[in-house]
Design a protein around this motif. Structure first.
Motif, short mmCIF file in Angstrom:
data_model
loop_
_atom_site.label_atom_id
_atom_site.label_comp_id
_atom_site.label_asym_id
_atom_site.label_seq_id
_atom_site.Cartn_x
_atom_site.Cartn_y
_atom_site.Cartn_z
N GLU A 74 0.84 -1.19 0.00
CA GLU A 74 0.00 0.00 0.00
C GLU A 74 0.88 1.25 0.00
O GLU A 74 2.02 1.22 0.46
CB GLU A 74 -0.89 0.03 1.24
CG GLU A 74 -1.98 -1.02 1.25
CD GLU A 74 -3.09 -0.69 0.26
OE1 GLU A 74 -3.52 0.48 0.20
OE2 GLU A 74 -3.52 -1.63 -0.43
N ILE A 76 1.08 5.36 1.11
CA ILE A 76 0.53 6.44 1.93
C ILE A 76 1.27 7.72 1.56
O ILE A 76 2.49 7.70 1.36
CB ILE A 76 0.62 6.11 3.44
CG1 ILE A 76 -0.09 7.16 4.28
CG2 ILE A 76 2.06 5.93 3.88
CD1 ILE A 76 -0.23 6.76 5.75
N GLU A 80 -0.09 12.33 5.09
CA GLU A 80 -0.89 11.42 5.91
C GLU A 80 0.00 10.62 6.86
O GLU A 80 -0.36 10.39 8.02
CB GLU A 80 -1.70 10.47 5.00
CG GLU A 80 -2.70 9.63 5.74
CD GLU A 80 -3.52 8.76 4.81
OE1 GLU A 80 -4.23 7.89 5.34
OE2 GLU A 80 -3.46 8.92 3.58
N PHE A 81 1.15 10.19 6.37
CA PHE A 81 2.12 9.49 7.20
C PHE A 81 2.56 10.38 8.36
O PHE A 81 2.56 9.96 9.52
CB PHE A 81 3.32 9.08 6.33
CG PHE A 81 4.39 8.30 7.03
CD1 PHE A 81 4.15 6.99 7.46
CD2 PHE A 81 5.65 8.84 7.23
CE1 PHE A 81 5.16 6.25 8.09
CE2 PHE A 81 6.66 8.11 7.85
CZ PHE A 81 6.40 6.82 8.29
#
Length: 121
Positions: A74, A76, A80-81
């Motif tokens: 996935e 990110i 957002e991380f």
């Protein structure tokens, strides 16, 4: 000593890559969610290893694919991380594994340190 130098280069490359590409990669297990392993470095007061979430930058993505075998990779976004995943990891005492090799070895960092490195850049 060669492994330590290589792992240190992987950490440097992680931070430069994610600043440039704004993406971080992790492994998703279909039944348990984000793949975690046990820390080899960090333990709690009962000597129980903390969980580690391994993450990779784009350059080391082939190692993630080999480590993940048939599991899903996935992506990110950096924001957002930085703003969601790392604060959650800090709160939950989860360690970050940086650009591990295909056998699951590499540098482990506290999420506070990772967050500090990201916000310094």
């Amino acid at each position: 000593m060669k492994d330590i130098a290589d792992f240190s280069k992987r950490v440097e490359r992680f931070f430069s890559d994610i600043q440039k590409n704004s993406e971080i990669f992790y492994i998703l297990h279909p039944k348990t969610g984000i793949l975690m392993s046990e820390s080899h470095k960090y333990v709690d007061s009962l000597n129980i290893p903390y969980p580690v979430v391994p993450v990779w930058s784009e350059h080391y993505l082939p190692y993630a694919r080999k480590y993940a075998q048939d599991l899903e990779i996935e992506t990110i976004k950096l924001e957002e991380f930085r703003d969601q995943m790392l604060p959650y990891m800090i709160q939950s005492n989860v360690i970050v594994g940086i650009n591990w090799n295909h056998l699951g070895y590499g540098i482990e960092m506290e999420p506070e340190e990772v967050l500090s490195q990201i916000t310094q850049k």
